[in-house]
Design an enzyme around this catalytic site. Structure first.
Site, mmCIF file in Angstrom:
data_model
loop_
_atom_site.group_PDB
_atom_site.id
_atom_site.type_symbol
_atom_site.label_atom_id
_atom_site.label_comp_id
_atom_site.label_asym_id
_atom_site.label_seq_id
_atom_site.Cartn_x
_atom_site.Cartn_y
_atom_site.Cartn_z
ATOM 1 N N ASP A 166 0.812 -1.221 0.000
ATOM 2 C CA ASP A 166 0.000 0.000 0.000
ATOM 3 C C ASP A 166 0.844 1.270 0.000
ATOM 4 O O ASP A 166 0.459 2.290 0.561
ATOM 5 C CB ASP A 166 -0.985 -0.005 1.184
ATOM 6 C CG ASP A 166 -1.810 -1.271 1.182
ATOM 7 O OD1 ASP A 166 -2.269 -1.665 0.095
ATOM 8 O OD2 ASP A 166 -1.965 -1.888 2.246
ATOM 9 N N HIS A 175 -4.133 -2.830 -6.247
ATOM 10 C CA HIS A 175 -3.424 -1.622 -6.690
ATOM 11 C C HIS A 175 -4.445 -0.573 -7.104
ATOM 12 O O HIS A 175 -5.234 -0.788 -8.019
ATOM 13 C CB HIS A 175 -2.452 -1.960 -7.830
ATOM 14 C CG HIS A 175 -1.253 -2.716 -7.346
ATOM 15 N ND1 HIS A 175 -0.264 -3.180 -8.167
ATOM 16 C CD2 HIS A 175 -0.884 -3.060 -6.084
ATOM 17 C CE1 HIS A 175 0.667 -3.788 -7.431
ATOM 18 N NE2 HIS A 175 0.305 -3.735 -6.171
ATOM 19 N N THR A 189 -5.313 -11.633 4.216
ATOM 20 C CA THR A 189 -6.435 -11.011 3.504
ATOM 21 C C THR A 189 -7.588 -12.001 3.312
ATOM 22 O O THR A 189 -8.668 -11.610 2.896
ATOM 23 C CB THR A 189 -5.990 -10.534 2.102
ATOM 24 O OG1 THR A 189 -5.555 -11.673 1.367
ATOM 25 C CG2 THR A 189 -4.873 -9.510 2.193
ATOM 26 N N THR A 220 -9.604 -5.270 1.228
ATOM 27 C CA THR A 220 -10.455 -5.909 2.245
ATOM 28 C C THR A 220 -11.302 -4.921 3.042
ATOM 29 O O THR A 220 -12.165 -5.338 3.813
ATOM 30 C CB THR A 220 -9.574 -6.677 3.257
ATOM 31 O OG1 THR A 220 -8.643 -5.751 3.834
ATOM 32 C CG2 THR A 220 -8.814 -7.816 2.582
ATOM 33 N N GLY A 221 -11.027 -3.621 2.920
ATOM 34 C CA GLY A 221 -11.774 -2.613 3.670
ATOM 35 C C GLY A 221 -11.356 -2.511 5.134
ATOM 36 O O GLY A 221 -11.920 -1.726 5.902
ATOM 37 N N ARG A 222 -10.350 -3.300 5.539
ATOM 38 C CA ARG A 222 -9.912 -3.240 6.938
ATOM 39 C C ARG A 222 -9.220 -1.914 7.248
ATOM 40 O O ARG A 222 -8.672 -1.278 6.354
ATOM 41 C CB ARG A 222 -8.913 -4.384 7.221
ATOM 42 C CG ARG A 222 -9.542 -5.741 7.182
ATOM 43 C CD ARG A 222 -8.538 -6.824 7.550
ATOM 44 N NE ARG A 222 -7.494 -6.991 6.549
ATOM 45 C CZ ARG A 222 -6.453 -7.812 6.681
ATOM 46 N NH1 ARG A 222 -6.297 -8.515 7.783
ATOM 47 N NH2 ARG A 222 -5.560 -7.934 5.721
ATOM 48 N N LEU A 269 3.009 12.730 -0.572
ATOM 49 C CA LEU A 269 3.705 13.810 0.133
ATOM 50 C C LEU A 269 2.692 14.828 0.666
ATOM 51 O O LEU A 269 2.890 15.426 1.714
ATOM 52 C CB LEU A 269 4.704 14.479 -0.823
ATOM 53 C CG LEU A 269 5.659 15.470 -0.164
ATOM 54 C CD1 LEU A 269 6.552 14.783 0.870
ATOM 55 C CD2 LEU A 269 6.529 16.186 -1.207
HETATM 56 P P1 IMP Z 1 -1.843 -12.898 2.833
HETATM 57 O O1 IMP Z 1 -0.901 -12.355 1.840
HETATM 58 O O2 IMP Z 1 -3.289 -12.724 2.453
HETATM 59 O O3 IMP Z 1 -1.509 -14.298 3.244
HETATM 60 O O4 IMP Z 1 -1.675 -12.010 4.166
HETATM 61 C C1 IMP Z 1 -0.458 -12.008 4.919
HETATM 62 C C2 IMP Z 1 -0.151 -10.605 5.422
HETATM 63 O O5 IMP Z 1 0.153 -9.772 4.312
HETATM 64 C C3 IMP Z 1 -1.307 -9.912 6.153
HETATM 65 O O6 IMP Z 1 -0.759 -9.064 7.141
HETATM 66 C C4 IMP Z 1 -1.954 -9.066 5.066
HETATM 67 O O7 IMP Z 1 -2.645 -7.963 5.592
HETATM 68 C C5 IMP Z 1 -0.718 -8.641 4.301
HETATM 69 N N1 IMP Z 1 -0.979 -8.301 2.896
HETATM 70 C C6 IMP Z 1 -1.111 -9.159 1.855
HETATM 71 N N2 IMP Z 1 -1.282 -8.471 0.715
HETATM 72 C C7 IMP Z 1 -1.248 -7.171 1.026
HETATM 73 C C8 IMP Z 1 -1.331 -5.970 0.252
HETATM 74 O O8 IMP Z 1 -1.447 -5.961 -0.961
HETATM 75 N N3 IMP Z 1 -1.249 -4.792 0.945
HETATM 76 C C9 IMP Z 1 -1.062 -4.779 2.274
HETATM 77 N N4 IMP Z 1 -0.969 -5.860 3.032
HETATM 78 C C10 IMP Z 1 -1.049 -7.055 2.412
HETATM 79 MG MG MG Z 2 -2.881 -2.165 -1.858
#
Ligand code: IMP
Ligand code: MG
Length: 332
Positions: free
Chosen positions: A13, A42, A122, A249-251, A280
């Site tokens: 992000d 993205h 996620t 995910t909206g988290r 910035l």
């Molecule tokens: P997973 O990749 O879904 O297995 O998640 C593992 C960790 O990576 C968790 O903390 C997710 O929140 C983080 N994560 C996975 N993909 C992203 C992304 O694109 N942006 C931010 N965090 C991510």
């Molecule tokens: Mg992202």
């Protein structure tokens, strides 16, 4: 640019989507190759419309750009087909025959695992899909009838393009601190996210890379569990204008101030040659919409100079707003 890798420095992000969309338009990208999987979203703002893409490469904004999904990626077929419609790229997107497939069962396994819940994944099934691939029982893109029209030999196409001097961009996902090897294990994603791994997933050797652009956001965010040095309370983040929610995910995203130590480590392990600094304007609101370096206030210029000093990497692009073209470009 001939072959550039875009990688994230922190916990994802960082604004890679925005940087990729800018480079696609500005440098007239010939090829954009996405790696990784549907856990990443993205975000791209183009012509007033917002896209949160989990599968289609960010270079789609430039209409002549060929879009590819590398052999190391994991494809969610439904998500892919839906985004192909949304972005209208049917005639210029390809998926490597050997990319593996994420199925509904992988997402169910991800959500049902107490361990993965603790990590705060996620829930998109990426970890279980990679496990299945490692067991060598995964389905590949070539096994899926709906993907037939899109099948490609991505490594061959991309290496041919590089040899012809075309502009190629390899689009990484997440950031170094989520790398399975270099991140905050076990609070990481299921694969390496460094520049080398991005090349490997696309099928491009290290000698073919001209430029590794690392993306820093002007503050840090992280979703899911795991350490975040200097973490701010949600109230403090809101007060500073740094509170965000995840595009996928909206988290709630957790946030912290920019961290020079992490930036330096990420620059080293990615072998960064250039940096892009996004948002910035979230730290220095006077920067909003600026398109020239001279418009920036002194404090913002000092912040940029400090990043360059501590990481040893020139800050070539500076994001000052959400639209693809809200960028200060210092490359020439
Ligand atoms: P997973 O990749 O879904 O297995 O998640 C593992 C960790 O990576 C968790 O903390 C997710 O929140 C983080 N994560 C996975 N993909 C992203 C992304 O694109 N942006 C931010 N965090 C991510
Ligand atoms: Mg992202």
């Amino acid at each position: 640019m001939p072959c550039t890798v875009i990688c994230g420095a922190f916990w994802g992000d960082e604004g890679k989507g925005k940087i990729i969309s800018y480079l696609a338009l500005k440098d007239k990208l010939d090829f954009c190759v996405r790696t990784g999987s549907v856990n990443a979203a993205h975000t791209i703002w183009y012509k007033g419309k917002r896209y949160a893409l989990h599968m289609v490469p960010g270079g789609f904004v430039y209409e002549k750009c060929r879009l590819l999904i590398g052999a190391g990626s994991n494809v969610d077929v439904k998500q892919f087909l839906q985004e192909v419609e949304e972005t209208n790229v049917r005639n210029r997107i390809g998926v490597d025959s050997q990319a593996s497939i994420i199925e509904e069962k992988h997402s169910e396994q991800d959500k049902a695992s107490a361990h993965l819940k603790c990590i705060g994944t996620t829930g998109r099934g990426v970890g279980p899909a990679i496990e299945e691939r490692v067991r060598r029982t995964a389905k590949l893109a070539k096994d899926i009838p709906e993907l037939k029209p899109y099948l490609a030999d991505v490594a061959n196409e991309v290496n041919t393009a590089i040899n012809k001097g075309k502009n190629v961009l390899l689009e990484g996902t997440q950031g170094l601190m989520l790398s399975l090897f270099h991140g905050t294990y076990p609070y990481v994603t299921g694969r390496d996210t460094s520049a080398s791994a991005i090349c490997s997933e696309a099928g491009v050797g290290p000698t073919k890379i001209d430029n590794v652009m690392i993306v820093f956001k002007s503050f840090i965010t992280r979703v899911g569990a795991g350490p975040l040095p200097g973490e701010l309370t949600k109230e403090e983040a809101q007060k500073r204008g740094w509170f965000e929610t995840a595009a996928g995910t909206g988290r709630d995203r957790r946030s912290a101030q920019f961290n020079f130590e992490i930036a330096k480590k990420a620059a080293i392990i990615n072998g960064a040659t250039q940096a892009a600094l996004t948002k910035l304007d979230a730290v220095y609101p006077e920067c909003k919409g600026a398109r020239t370096f001279d418009e920036l206030p002194k404090e913002a210029k000092q912040f940029i100079a400090e990043i360059e000093k501590q990481t040893g990497v020139p800050v070539a692009l500076i994001g000052t707003g959400p639209e693809a073209l809200d960028i200060i470009d210092r490359r020439k």
